[in-house]
Scaffold this motif. Structure first.
Motif, PDB file in Angstrom:
ATOM      1  N   LYS A  40       0.811  -1.212   0.000  1.00  0.00           N
ATOM      2  CA  LYS A  40       0.000   0.000   0.000  1.00  0.00           C
ATOM      3  C   LYS A  40       0.850   1.271   0.000  1.00  0.00           C
ATOM      4  O   LYS A  40       0.390   2.353  -0.366  1.00  0.00           O
ATOM      5  N   THR A  55       0.707  -7.420  -1.713  1.00  0.00           N
ATOM      6  CA  THR A  55       0.083  -7.759  -0.432  1.00  0.00           C
ATOM      7  C   THR A  55      -1.432  -7.888  -0.616  1.00  0.00           C
ATOM      8  O   THR A  55      -1.979  -7.521  -1.659  1.00  0.00           O
ATOM      9  N   ARG A  56      -2.084  -8.379   0.415  1.00  0.00           N
ATOM     10  CA  ARG A  56      -3.538  -8.517   0.333  1.00  0.00           C
ATOM     11  C   ARG A  56      -4.207  -7.159   0.189  1.00  0.00           C
ATOM     12  O   ARG A  56      -5.188  -7.010  -0.532  1.00  0.00           O
ATOM     13  N   GLN A  65      -1.205 -12.402  -5.139  1.00  0.00           N
ATOM     14  CA  GLN A  65      -1.051 -12.076  -3.712  1.00  0.00           C
ATOM     15  C   GLN A  65      -0.095 -13.054  -3.039  1.00  0.00           C
ATOM     16  O   GLN A  65      -0.210 -14.261  -3.201  1.00  0.00           O
ATOM     17  N   VAL A  66       0.819 -12.503  -2.254  1.00  0.00           N
ATOM     18  CA  VAL A  66       1.785 -13.323  -1.525  1.00  0.00           C
ATOM     19  C   VAL A  66       1.381 -13.337  -0.055  1.00  0.00           C
ATOM     20  O   VAL A  66       1.068 -12.285   0.511  1.00  0.00           O
ATOM     21  N   GLN A 115      -0.256 -15.600   3.598  1.00  0.00           N
ATOM     22  CA  GLN A 115      -1.052 -16.663   4.218  1.00  0.00           C
ATOM     23  C   GLN A 115      -2.266 -17.060   3.389  1.00  0.00           C
ATOM     24  O   GLN A 115      -2.587 -18.235   3.265  1.00  0.00           O
ATOM     25  N   THR A 116      -2.960 -16.073   2.845  1.00  0.00           N
ATOM     26  CA  THR A 116      -4.142 -16.393   2.039  1.00  0.00           C
ATOM     27  C   THR A 116      -3.843 -16.222   0.547  1.00  0.00           C
ATOM     28  O   THR A 116      -4.749 -16.122  -0.264  1.00  0.00           O
ATOM     29  N   SER A 118       4.581  -3.289   4.741  1.00  0.00           N
ATOM     30  CA  SER A 118       4.901  -3.126   6.165  1.00  0.00           C
ATOM     31  C   SER A 118       5.575  -4.373   6.751  1.00  0.00           C
ATOM     32  O   SER A 118       6.399  -4.271   7.646  1.00  0.00           O
ATOM     33  N   GLN A 146       1.087 -12.070   8.197  1.00  0.00           N
ATOM     34  CA  GLN A 146       0.355 -12.816   7.151  1.00  0.00           C
ATOM     35  C   GLN A 146       1.035 -12.677   5.790  1.00  0.00           C
ATOM     36  O   GLN A 146       0.887 -13.534   4.940  1.00  0.00           O
ATOM     37  N   HIS A 147       1.759 -11.591   5.586  1.00  0.00           N
ATOM     38  CA  HIS A 147       2.510 -11.446   4.329  1.00  0.00           C
ATOM     39  C   HIS A 147       3.843 -12.201   4.435  1.00  0.00           C
ATOM     40  O   HIS A 147       4.219 -12.956   3.533  1.00  0.00           O
ATOM     41  N   ASN A 168      11.305   0.865   2.525  1.00  0.00           N
ATOM     42  CA  ASN A 168      10.175   1.378   3.312  1.00  0.00           C
ATOM     43  C   ASN A 168      10.597   2.683   3.962  1.00  0.00           C
ATOM     44  O   ASN A 168      11.753   2.822   4.388  1.00  0.00           O
ATOM     45  N   ASP A 176      11.805   6.945   0.609  1.00  0.00           N
ATOM     46  CA  ASP A 176      10.557   7.041  -0.145  1.00  0.00           C
ATOM     47  C   ASP A 176      10.659   6.221  -1.435  1.00  0.00           C
ATOM     48  O   ASP A 176      11.503   6.509  -2.298  1.00  0.00           O
ATOM     49  N   ALA A 177       9.788   5.225  -1.560  1.00  0.00           N
ATOM     50  CA  ALA A 177       9.814   4.349  -2.747  1.00  0.00           C
ATOM     51  C   ALA A 177       9.617   5.147  -4.036  1.00  0.00           C
ATOM     52  O   ALA A 177      10.156   4.775  -5.078  1.00  0.00           O
TER      53      ALA A 177
HETATM   54  P1  FAD Z   1       0.434  -1.489   5.058  1.00  0.00           P
HETATM   55  O1  FAD Z   1       0.450  -2.361   6.226  1.00  0.00           O
HETATM   56  O2  FAD Z   1      -0.495  -0.324   5.052  1.00  0.00           O
HETATM   57  O3  FAD Z   1       1.929  -0.986   4.849  1.00  0.00           O
HETATM   58  C1  FAD Z   1       2.323  -0.030   3.964  1.00  0.00           C
HETATM   59  C2  FAD Z   1       3.789   0.228   4.229  1.00  0.00           C
HETATM   60  O4  FAD Z   1       4.293   1.124   3.256  1.00  0.00           O
HETATM   61  C3  FAD Z   1       4.085   0.861   5.589  1.00  0.00           C
HETATM   62  O5  FAD Z   1       5.079   0.092   6.245  1.00  0.00           O
HETATM   63  C4  FAD Z   1       4.628   2.260   5.240  1.00  0.00           C
HETATM   64  O6  FAD Z   1       5.642   2.684   6.130  1.00  0.00           O
HETATM   65  C5  FAD Z   1       5.171   2.047   3.868  1.00  0.00           C
HETATM   66  N1  FAD Z   1       5.141   3.244   3.037  1.00  0.00           N
HETATM   67  C6  FAD Z   1       4.151   4.180   2.890  1.00  0.00           C
HETATM   68  N2  FAD Z   1       4.496   5.090   1.969  1.00  0.00           N
HETATM   69  C7  FAD Z   1       5.727   4.749   1.513  1.00  0.00           C
HETATM   70  C8  FAD Z   1       6.611   5.306   0.560  1.00  0.00           C
HETATM   71  N3  FAD Z   1       6.283   6.400  -0.144  1.00  0.00           N
HETATM   72  N4  FAD Z   1       7.789   4.706   0.358  1.00  0.00           N
HETATM   73  C9  FAD Z   1       8.159   3.572   1.056  1.00  0.00           C
HETATM   74  N5  FAD Z   1       7.333   3.010   1.972  1.00  0.00           N
HETATM   75  C10 FAD Z   1       6.146   3.582   2.195  1.00  0.00           C
HETATM   76  N6  FAD Z   1      -1.606  -9.758   3.753  1.00  0.00           N
HETATM   77  C11 FAD Z   1      -0.848 -10.222   2.737  1.00  0.00           C
HETATM   78  O7  FAD Z   1      -0.007  -9.497   2.197  1.00  0.00           O
HETATM   79  N7  FAD Z   1      -1.011 -11.502   2.284  1.00  0.00           N
HETATM   80  C12 FAD Z   1      -1.903 -12.356   2.821  1.00  0.00           C
HETATM   81  O8  FAD Z   1      -2.018 -13.499   2.341  1.00  0.00           O
HETATM   82  C13 FAD Z   1      -2.704 -11.911   3.903  1.00  0.00           C
HETATM   83  N8  FAD Z   1      -3.617 -12.723   4.508  1.00  0.00           N
HETATM   84  C14 FAD Z   1      -4.304 -12.274   5.568  1.00  0.00           C
HETATM   85  C15 FAD Z   1      -5.176 -13.135   6.241  1.00  0.00           C
HETATM   86  C16 FAD Z   1      -5.868 -12.695   7.341  1.00  0.00           C
HETATM   87  C17 FAD Z   1      -6.798 -13.640   8.022  1.00  0.00           C
HETATM   88  C18 FAD Z   1      -5.711 -11.366   7.805  1.00  0.00           C
HETATM   89  C19 FAD Z   1      -6.448 -10.881   9.012  1.00  0.00           C
HETATM   90  C20 FAD Z   1      -4.873 -10.506   7.154  1.00  0.00           C
HETATM   91  C21 FAD Z   1      -4.166 -10.927   6.025  1.00  0.00           C
HETATM   92  N9  FAD Z   1      -3.301 -10.070   5.340  1.00  0.00           N
HETATM   93  C22 FAD Z   1      -2.536 -10.563   4.337  1.00  0.00           C
HETATM   94  C23 FAD Z   1      -3.251  -8.632   5.619  1.00  0.00           C
HETATM   95  C24 FAD Z   1      -2.084  -8.229   6.486  1.00  0.00           C
HETATM   96  O9  FAD Z   1      -2.425  -8.344   7.838  1.00  0.00           O
HETATM   97  C25 FAD Z   1      -1.699  -6.756   6.231  1.00  0.00           C
HETATM   98  O10 FAD Z   1      -2.833  -5.947   6.443  1.00  0.00           O
HETATM   99  C26 FAD Z   1      -1.162  -6.480   4.831  1.00  0.00           C
HETATM  100  O11 FAD Z   1      -0.137  -7.389   4.498  1.00  0.00           O
HETATM  101  C27 FAD Z   1      -0.590  -5.052   4.780  1.00  0.00           C
HETATM  102  O12 FAD Z   1      -0.332  -4.738   3.461  1.00  0.00           O
HETATM  103  P2  FAD Z   1       0.715  -3.586   3.099  1.00  0.00           P
HETATM  104  O13 FAD Z   1       2.040  -3.917   3.671  1.00  0.00           O
HETATM  105  O14 FAD Z   1       0.593  -3.399   1.615  1.00  0.00           O
HETATM  106  O15 FAD Z   1       0.086  -2.277   3.742  1.00  0.00           O
END
Ligand code: FAD
Length: 333
Positions: free
Chosen positions: A221, A246-247, A260-261, A263-264, A279, A283-284, A298, A316-317
């Motif tokens: 995200k 990510t999810r 998607q990479v 757990q799910t 992040s 689960q990721h 990150n 910053d990515a």
């Molecule tokens: P975020 O957690 O929002 O992280 C975004 C990151 O980007 C933050 O660390 C932030 O510091 C960084 N960032 C922001 N802006 C910038 C920038 N400009 N430059 C560099 N860095 C930046 N998730 C999965 O991925 N796969 C699964 O299979 C999965 N299965 C799940 C199953 C269950 C039952 C549950 C409850 C959750 C599951 N999830 C899964 C979701 C998981 O818990 C997280 O919510 C998800 O992985 C977070 O995705 P993210 O890292 O993209 O987003």
């Protein structure tokens, strides 16, 4: 009597005469359990004309291979395969029986567990044994991945588990290893089967390319929006990598679910995994932590992804990724 059950078994899944990678990984994991318990490790091979695969099963760690070879078992069907497994399990009584968590492996294991009235831990990611009690400790993420649950099957045998592909490590193939082949006859008739295989249609979606990719560029995200996420595709194209995410990215509609990479999603073990704007939620991480090199970008220095990263770039990515693309393009010339 639980004491009558001895030995560690691995279901050797084969399709068109080719052994699935997860079965070889399970022979590696099973070898460790069998050595600890001081028992034999056996592969269980079902199919039509599959005997020629036995040396391969032994080369990857088995001491014994149980083979049930019959034309009715040419293609996987729950009914015929279950009959083959029941025949062997009731006769030889293994204490532990592992299956790959593939569609067929999951289907077979659950049917066998029901008929043998025993327990089954699904989607295991860690295996160990309690030597004193000879109990299989099958661990898997639970409660949304917030904890690892270790599941025991204390009162029934065999103790069964399905294990995710790409989580365990296969042993080096050693054709000098020797082992015993035990063939069992089975009485099966095609006309008694309740299901017929009419046609097998191969899945040729992109999913396979993510699972097999040597280099994966994954985005989270932190890429901001769909437009920002294009940088992930651009970097992947530049270095000939596959894209993952990510999810949250999938839920936002930036990527299809098969990429998607976690757990799910997919569990993958590429040589290089770029985790950009991710992040590092547990689960990721369970889906990519066994990658050989993990390069995380990150802007938050405390992001959990840095705990599993080989190399970390704090920043910053949006600034770093375009620079990487530029540099890789220069190197490519
Ligand atoms: P975020 O957690 O929002 O992280 C975004 C990151 O980007 C933050 O660390 C932030 O510091 C960084 N960032 C922001 N802006 C910038 C920038 N400009 N430059 C560099 N860095 C930046 N998730 C999965 O991925 N796969 C699964 O299979 C999965 N299965 C799940 C199953 C269950 C039952 C549950 C409850 C959750 C599951 N999830 C899964 C979701 C998981 O818990 C997280 O919510 C998800 O992985 C977070 O995705 P993210 O890292 O993209 O987003």
């Amino acid at each position: 009597m639980i004491e009558e059950y001895r030995g560690v078994w691995v279901f050797i899944e084969q399709n068109d005469g080719e052994i699935e990678g997860v079965s070889l990984e399970l022979l590696g994991a099973g070898r460790k359990l069998a050595d600890k318990l001081e028992v034999a490790l056996a592969g269980v091979l079902l199919g039509d004309n599959v005997k020629s695969l036995c040396p391969e099963v032994i080369a990857y760690g088995a001491d014994e291979v149980y083979v049930v070879d019959h034309p009715v078992m040419k293609d996987y069907r729950t009914e015929s395969y279950m009959k083959g497994i029941m025949l062997l399990a009731e006769k030889y009584k293994p204490e532990i029986f592992l299956y790959g968590a593939t569609p067929n492996g999951k289907d077979l294991a659950s049917a066998v567990a029901t008929d043998l009235s025993t327990g089954l831990t699904a989607d295991t990611t860690m295996l160990d044994v309690d030597l004193e009690k000879r109990l299989l400790e099958a661990s898997r993420p639970a409660f949304g991945g917030n904890i690892m649950a270790t599941i025991l099957c204390k009162k029934h045998r065999p103790q069964m588990a399905t294990v995710r592909p790409k989580v365990m490590k296969a042993l080096e193939r050693d054709m000098n290893r020797t082992g015993k082949i035990i063939e069992e006859e089975i009485d099966l008739k095609e006309e008694d089967m309740r299901t017929k295989v009419l046609k097998i249609v191969k899945d040729i979606t992109k999913k396979a390319s993510l699972a097999d990719a040597h280099v994966v560029v994954a985005g989270g995200k932190g890429m901001g929006d769909l437009q920002g996420f294009q940088l992930i595709h651009e970097l992947a194209d530049t270095i000939g990598a596959s894209v993952g995410g990510t999810r949250d990215v999938v839920e936002a509609g930036w990527l299809p679910h098969e990429l998607q990479v976690g757990q799910t999603g997919e569990t993958i073990t590429p040589k290089i995994y770029f985790a950009i704007g991710i992040s590092g939620a547990i689960q990721h991480v369970v889906g990519m932590k066994n990658s050989e090199f993990i390069i995380a970008i990150n802007k938050d220095p405390n992001a959990p992804i840095f705990d599993v990263a080989t190399y970390g770039i704090v920043g910053d990515a949006m600034e770093i990724v375009p620079k990487l693309i530029e540099q890789f393009k220069v190197l490519r010339k």
